[in-house]
Design an enzyme around this catalytic site. Sequence first.
Site, PDB file in Angstrom:
ATOM      1  N   GLY A   1       0.810  -1.247  -0.023  1.00  0.00           N
ATOM      2  CA  GLY A   1       0.109   0.016  -0.072  1.00  0.00           C
ATOM      3  C   GLY A   1       0.752   1.312  -0.094  1.00  0.00           C
TER       4      GLY A   1
ATOM      5  N   ALA B   1      -0.945  -5.309  -7.209  1.00  0.00           N
ATOM      6  CA  ALA B   1      -0.815  -5.719  -8.672  1.00  0.00           C
ATOM      7  C   ALA B   1       0.061  -6.901  -8.729  1.00  0.00           C
ATOM      8  CB  ALA B   1      -0.543  -4.709  -9.603  1.00  0.00           C
TER       9      ALA B   1
ATOM     10  N   ASP C   1      -0.828  -0.649 -13.164  1.00  0.00           N
ATOM     11  CA  ASP C   1      -0.199  -1.571 -12.289  1.00  0.00           C
ATOM     12  C   ASP C   1      -0.254  -2.719 -13.000  1.00  0.00           C
ATOM     13  OD1 ASP C   1      -0.068   0.844 -11.031  1.00  0.00           O
ATOM     14  OD2 ASP C   1      -0.313  -0.012  -9.126  1.00  0.00           O
TER      15      ASP C   1
END
Length: 305
Positions: free
Chosen positions: A89, A96, A138
């Site tokens: 995060g 991803a 991503d």
Amino acid sequence: MITCSAPGKVYLFGEHAVVYGQTAICCAVELRTRVHAEKSDDVQILSVLGNTGFDMDVHPYISHVIRMMCDLADIKGVRLHIESELPVGSGLGSSAAVTVASIYALNHLYDCGLSLDEVAKAAHVIERKVQGSASPTDTYVSTMGGVVMVPQRRKISLLKCPIIIGNTNRFSSTKELVGNVADLRNEFPSVIDPILSNIGQMSKLAEELVTKHDYLTLGKLMNVNQGLLDAIGVGSFELSSLVYAARNSGAISAKITGAGGGGCMFALAEDEEVFQVAKSIEDVGGEAIITKNTREGVRMESFNG
Ligand code: PMV
């Protein structure tokens, strides 16, 4: 047992602007998430987040992957062990990478026959399910690797210089930051739209600079991009401290990567300056990670049986 890995990413240019259709440049980095997978009688997911079975709260990405792959193959149970070099995060694409690597591992373990494009698409569907909204950037870059212009999905030259990442260790919510930019844009469309379009313009100019390996000029533009990210309100005191510490200690350039608000920044530097830049980031309270870009996206590392 099969082991597959997928890389994280940084945005050289264009985060937030890409949400409004502007061009961005995203670059896979040699920080990987590894997934060890083997057939089993039940579902076991092991990671730093805990050891669980099928669990949409603790392991939502992997649980969604298992559910999706069950539609493609006869999966009785599977044991997935996750190891990651990517902080969770923080704007480096950890979700991803774990999603892409897990799909790829199960794709091979159960002979599902998904192409790389299908892996990228499936991973994007899962990111959207878990996060509510997510751009395909991503998951595409983690699957394909390299330095990629988006939304065109065109690969350009790799960078030859090192990348120093600085983590503020402050959690930030991409959804919230994207929402804040949308609010600002609704309030001042005539001010914010030109900023977003200027960011897109920088990505376009940067393509040739990356190709020519002109990092000094590229760095000037990256610093302008950083200023505009601050202007649209996605900076923070900690991010700015790391950005200025890196620049003042000899980095070519330094900017936020990803949603901002917290998470990570990164710097480009000459080889000789790398340790100095990393130290300056740590001196102001950040966590420095020295890495480089990579042409390799998701890959199989080993497969026994
Ligand atoms: O912080 P990340 O890695 O989720 O990147 C977000 C990038 C944004 O452009 C802000 C949003 C998006 O979906 O493209």
